[in-house]
Design an enzyme around this catalytic site. Structure first.
Site, PDB file in Angstrom:
ATOM      1  N   HIS A 257       0.854  -1.200   0.000  1.00 13.03           N
ATOM      2  CA  HIS A 257       0.000   0.000   0.000  1.00 13.03           C
ATOM      3  C   HIS A 257       0.890   1.251   0.000  1.00 13.03           C
ATOM      4  O   HIS A 257       1.713   1.393  -0.877  1.00 13.03           O
ATOM      5  CB  HIS A 257      -0.944  -0.103   1.210  1.00 13.03           C
ATOM      6  CG  HIS A 257      -2.085   0.856   1.250  1.00 13.03           C
ATOM      7  ND1 HIS A 257      -2.474   1.660   0.216  1.00 13.03           N
ATOM      8  CD2 HIS A 257      -2.962   1.133   2.259  1.00 13.03           C
ATOM      9  CE1 HIS A 257      -3.523   2.393   0.571  1.00 13.03           C
ATOM     10  NE2 HIS A 257      -3.829   2.096   1.816  1.00 13.03           N
ATOM     11  N   HIS A 296      -2.361  -2.119  -9.768  1.00  9.39           N
ATOM     12  CA  HIS A 296      -3.346  -1.458  -8.916  1.00  9.39           C
ATOM     13  C   HIS A 296      -4.641  -2.267  -8.953  1.00  9.39           C
ATOM     14  O   HIS A 296      -5.006  -2.820  -9.980  1.00  9.39           O
ATOM     15  CB  HIS A 296      -3.636  -0.028  -9.402  1.00  9.39           C
ATOM     16  CG  HIS A 296      -4.267   0.824  -8.356  1.00  9.39           C
ATOM     17  ND1 HIS A 296      -5.623   0.808  -8.119  1.00  9.39           N
ATOM     18  CD2 HIS A 296      -3.717   1.684  -7.471  1.00  9.39           C
ATOM     19  CE1 HIS A 296      -5.892   1.643  -7.122  1.00  9.39           C
ATOM     20  NE2 HIS A 296      -4.764   2.186  -6.705  1.00  9.39           N
ATOM     21  N   ASP A 352       2.792   5.366  -6.670  1.00 10.16           N
ATOM     22  CA  ASP A 352       4.041   5.230  -5.907  1.00 10.16           C
ATOM     23  C   ASP A 352       5.278   5.063  -6.774  1.00 10.16           C
ATOM     24  O   ASP A 352       6.394   5.057  -6.244  1.00 10.16           O
ATOM     25  CB  ASP A 352       3.913   4.021  -4.969  1.00 10.16           C
ATOM     26  CG  ASP A 352       2.893   4.281  -3.872  1.00 10.16           C
ATOM     27  OD1 ASP A 352       1.995   3.438  -3.674  1.00 10.16           O
ATOM     28  OD2 ASP A 352       2.986   5.355  -3.241  1.00 10.16           O
TER      29      ASP A 352
HETATM   30  C1  SDX Z   1      -1.470   2.164  -3.330  1.00  7.76           C
HETATM   31  O1  SDX Z   1      -6.175   0.816  -3.386  1.00  7.76           O
HETATM   32  C2  SDX Z   1      -5.705   2.022  -3.525  1.00  7.76           C
HETATM   33  O2  SDX Z   1      -6.374   2.942  -3.978  1.00  7.76           O
HETATM   34  C3  SDX Z   1      -4.274   2.210  -3.042  1.00  7.76           C
HETATM   35  C4  SDX Z   1      -3.597   3.516  -3.426  1.00  7.76           C
HETATM   36  C5  SDX Z   1      -4.188   4.689  -2.670  1.00  7.76           C
HETATM   37  O3  SDX Z   1      -4.094   5.813  -3.184  1.00  7.76           O
HETATM   38  O4  SDX Z   1      -4.636   4.484  -1.511  1.00  7.76           O
HETATM   39  O5  SDX Z   1      -3.723   3.737  -4.818  1.00  7.76           O
HETATM   40  C6  SDX Z   1      -2.112   3.480  -3.046  1.00  7.76           C
HETATM   41  O6  SDX Z   1      -1.439   1.322  -2.470  1.00  7.76           O
HETATM   42  C7  SDX Z   1      -0.941   1.902  -4.710  1.00  7.76           C
HETATM   43  C8  SDX Z   1      -0.358   0.462  -4.872  1.00  7.76           C
HETATM   44  C9  SDX Z   1       1.053   0.444  -4.283  1.00  7.76           C
HETATM   45  N1  SDX Z   1       1.571  -0.932  -4.194  1.00  7.76           N
HETATM   46  C10 SDX Z   1       2.551  -1.366  -5.004  1.00  7.76           C
HETATM   47  O7  SDX Z   1       3.055  -0.719  -5.912  1.00  7.76           O
HETATM   48  C11 SDX Z   1       3.037  -2.785  -4.671  1.00  7.76           C
HETATM   49  C12 SDX Z   1       3.170  -3.599  -5.958  1.00  7.76           C
HETATM   50  N2  SDX Z   1       1.821  -3.855  -6.493  1.00  7.76           N
HETATM   51  C13 SDX Z   1       1.195  -5.124  -6.173  1.00  7.76           C
HETATM   52  O8  SDX Z   1       1.494  -5.615  -4.903  1.00  7.76           O
HETATM   53  C14 SDX Z   1      -0.270  -5.152  -6.596  1.00  7.76           C
HETATM   54  O9  SDX Z   1      -0.320  -4.687  -7.883  1.00  7.76           O
HETATM   55  C15 SDX Z   1      -1.308  -4.419  -5.765  1.00  7.76           C
HETATM   56  C16 SDX Z   1      -1.262  -4.798  -4.330  1.00  7.76           C
HETATM   57  C17 SDX Z   1      -1.168  -2.949  -5.900  1.00  7.76           C
HETATM   58  C18 SDX Z   1      -2.691  -4.822  -6.321  1.00  7.76           C
HETATM   59  O10 SDX Z   1      -2.842  -6.156  -6.044  1.00  7.76           O
HETATM   60  P1  SDX Z   1      -4.106  -6.988  -6.592  1.00  7.76           P
HETATM   61  O11 SDX Z   1      -5.156  -6.083  -7.142  1.00  7.76           O
HETATM   62  O12 SDX Z   1      -4.494  -7.936  -5.510  1.00  7.76           O
HETATM   63  O13 SDX Z   1      -3.509  -7.720  -7.821  1.00  7.76           O
HETATM   64  P2  SDX Z   1      -3.007  -9.209  -7.813  1.00  7.76           P
HETATM   65  O14 SDX Z   1      -2.024  -9.392  -6.689  1.00  7.76           O
HETATM   66  O15 SDX Z   1      -4.183 -10.110  -7.877  1.00  7.76           O
HETATM   67  O16 SDX Z   1      -2.157  -9.284  -9.185  1.00  7.76           O
HETATM   68  C19 SDX Z   1      -2.747  -9.775 -10.390  1.00  7.76           C
HETATM   69  C20 SDX Z   1      -1.568 -10.444 -11.127  1.00  7.76           C
HETATM   70  C21 SDX Z   1      -0.891 -11.533 -10.314  1.00  7.76           C
HETATM   71  O17 SDX Z   1      -0.291 -12.420 -11.252  1.00  7.76           O
HETATM   72  P3  SDX Z   1      -1.002 -13.916 -11.471  1.00  7.76           P
HETATM   73  O18 SDX Z   1      -0.971 -14.578 -10.094  1.00  7.76           O
HETATM   74  O19 SDX Z   1      -2.392 -13.630 -11.971  1.00  7.76           O
HETATM   75  O20 SDX Z   1      -0.099 -14.601 -12.481  1.00  7.76           O
HETATM   76  O21 SDX Z   1      -0.537  -9.469 -11.372  1.00  7.76           O
HETATM   77  C22 SDX Z   1       0.652  -9.829 -10.671  1.00  7.76           C
HETATM   78  C23 SDX Z   1       0.238 -10.818  -9.610  1.00  7.76           C
HETATM   79  O22 SDX Z   1       1.321 -11.685  -9.304  1.00  7.76           O
HETATM   80  N3  SDX Z   1       1.171  -8.585 -10.084  1.00  7.76           N
HETATM   81  C24 SDX Z   1       2.444  -8.221 -10.107  1.00  7.76           C
HETATM   82  C25 SDX Z   1       2.485  -6.959  -9.493  1.00  7.76           C
HETATM   83  N4  SDX Z   1       1.244  -6.596  -9.134  1.00  7.76           N
HETATM   84  C26 SDX Z   1       0.432  -7.622  -9.488  1.00  7.76           C
HETATM   85  N5  SDX Z   1       3.551  -8.858 -10.576  1.00  7.76           N
HETATM   86  C27 SDX Z   1       4.720  -8.180 -10.415  1.00  7.76           C
HETATM   87  N6  SDX Z   1       4.817  -6.947  -9.856  1.00  7.76           N
HETATM   88  C28 SDX Z   1       3.744  -6.312  -9.378  1.00  7.76           C
HETATM   89  N7  SDX Z   1       3.838  -5.129  -8.827  1.00  7.76           N
END
Ligand code: SDX
Length: 415
Positions: A257, A296, A352
């Site tokens: 997050h 996201h 971010d």
């Molecule tokens: C914020 O919600 C909000 O509004 C939050 C925010 C706010 O203003 O409050 O916008 C702020 O938290 C932004 C996000 C910051 N976090 C990151 O940058 C961390 C990296 N991102 C991931 O951890 C992820 O993308 C999330 C947590 C942001 C979203 O996760 P989801 O929606 O649960 O997505 P998911 O884990 O189901 O991913 C779908 C697929 C998966 O692959 P498969 O299992 O389907 O093969 O995408 C992959 C994930 O493994 N994936 C990534 C990835 N993010 C998702 N693979 C590599 N790197 C990544 N960053």
């Protein structure tokens, strides 16, 4: 066609009719009439609030605060005008703006108590630990906040002081994390006062203050993210605003997050050079690590905030000098946006990904970055708390699917 769902349990043949509202939402609790539960741990398809504060269209990359597009607010308003908009529902008139600014920037805050809290932490403590506990410490000092839980006027009247306290708590926490101590200072804007109080950015104060104002506007609210959902869940127990903020900020601290901005800088520093990017991308595709700052839950094409932040980065680097990590970030983005692994998963830069480069150029250390997210987001948390308290709500208490042992007895002959 009726605005309803017919839900049939094929195991029993029993059917219920459930109304669907104009937003495509239906009361999931009706499932209990079939003896069923919906299971949705990430709350992917479960709304926990009806809110008028922020609108996001993840497919179109739209973000609006009270109907105003984020791009216009970033360009034409100040952080305190946006704070007023989020909290009271309308942009302030010139008169309302000057009263609100004076109330926040000139608030009588117990600075000595805040400094004592910050200085009670051992050297090297993460400033988010200081901030999270600082909200609870402020709650201890503001016993009247408990009475404000059901008093809308009192909640709104407390906002300027809560913003002023958050500014000082966050700025002092950052100053202490780099061994500095500064005095509470004035400032023409919220961001300028924050910079002066944290002792950062003095060399190019005017440019950095405007850049930080825009960054604060972009981070002020974002619908029901994990931190805001925590704020509402804690508030639903009739916990006062300060102690609810402690929980919301703790959720934001997580690297998935708000902690991602700090994690992005560590990732870029670890990659170190553009030539190492292809190798790192392979590690990500082999799931050895995540591409922090990418992906996201809602945005599936682009995060409109990242677009604005890129221009802020250009502005601050123009006066602070080039940063080789920007080249690493741009190469990561270029390769990721062309690579099927990321495109197929709809992974794009989020808020971010570039923000840390801007904070670093202004003079902040990575440990400060999530505090720089939490401080502006405090008005979003308080606005959601106020909106919930003003309406009908019940305490948030999810059901569970029990998968543990059946009843068993404690053995008589236990050793
Ligand atoms: C914020 O919600 C909000 O509004 C939050 C925010 C706010 O203003 O409050 O916008 C702020 O938290 C932004 C996000 C910051 N976090 C990151 O940058 C961390 C990296 N991102 C991931 O951890 C992820 O993308 C999330 C947590 C942001 C979203 O996760 P989801 O929606 O649960 O997505 P998911 O884990 O189901 O991913 C779908 C697929 C998966 O692959 P498969 O299992 O389907 O093969 O995408 C992959 C994930 O493994 N994936 C990534 C990835 N993010 C998702 N693979 C590599 N790197 C990544 N960053």
């Amino acid at each position: 066609m009726p605005d309803s769902l017919s839900i049939t349990d094929n195991r029993t043949g029993k059917t219920i009719e459930v109304s669907v509202d104009g937003h495509g939402a239906f009361p999931a609790s009706e499932l209990k009439k079939l003896g069923l539960l919906s299971f949705d741990q990430p709350l992917l398809a479960t709304a926990t609030a009806r809110s008028a504060i922020t609108f996001i269209d993840g497919e179109a990359g739209i973000l609006r605060y009270r109907g105003y597009p984020i791009e216009q607010l970033a360009e034409k308003t100040s952080f305190l005008e946006v704070a007023y908009l989020l909290a009271y529902g309308e942009l302030p008139t010139a008169a309302q703006r000057s009263v609100f600014e004076a109330a926040v920037l000139g608030a009588q805050v117990d600075t000595a108590r805040i400094r004592k809290h910050v200085e009670s932490f051992p050297a090297g403590s993460h400033p988010m630990s200081v901030l999270i506990s600082g909200y609870a410490a402020l709650g201890a000092a503001h016993q009247e906040a408990k009475a404000a839980v059901h008093d809308g006027e009192a909640r709104k009247a407390a906002l300027p002081t809560q913003l002023a306290e958050t500014l000082q708590l966050g700025a002092y926490a950052i100053a202490a994390s780099i061994g500095g101590t500064t005095g509470a200072t004035s400032g023409a804007t919220f961001a300028e006062q924050f910079l002066r109080t944290s002792g950062v950015g003095a060399e190019q104060l005017e440019v950095f203050a405007r850049a930080l104002e825009v960054l604060f506007i972009l981070h002020a609210d974002h619908e029901l993210n994990a931190g805001t959902n925590a704020m509402r869940a804690i508030g639903s127990a009739e916990t006062d605003a300060y102690h609810s903020l402690a929980g919301a900020s703790a959720a934001l601290y997580g690297p998935l997050h708000g902690g991602a901005n700090e994690a992005v800088l560590k990732m870029l520093a670890k990659i170190g050079d553009v030539k190492n990017v292809p190798d790192f991308i392979e590690h990500v595709k082999h799931r050895d690590e995540k591409l922090m700052g990418f992906g996201h839950r809602v945005y599936k094409n682009f995060d409109p905030r990242a677009t604005v932040i890129k221009s802020v980065v250009d502005e601050v680097l123009a006066v602070s000098g080039p940063d080789p990590l920007l080249g690493v970030a741009q190469e990561l983005e270029k390769i990721a946006l062309e690579d099927e692994y990321f495109v197929s998963r709809k992974l794009y830069p989020n808020v971010d990904f570039y923000s840390g480069i801007a904070y670093k150029a202004i003079g902040f250390q990575p440990a400060a970055f999530t505090v720089l997210f939490a401080v502006p987001r405090t008005i979003g948390w308080l606005s959601h708390y106020d909106e919930m308290m003003a309406g009908e709500f019940k305490i948030t208490r999810p059901a569970q699917v029990y998968i543990g042992s059946d009843e068993r007895s404690v053995p008589a002959n236990r050793g």
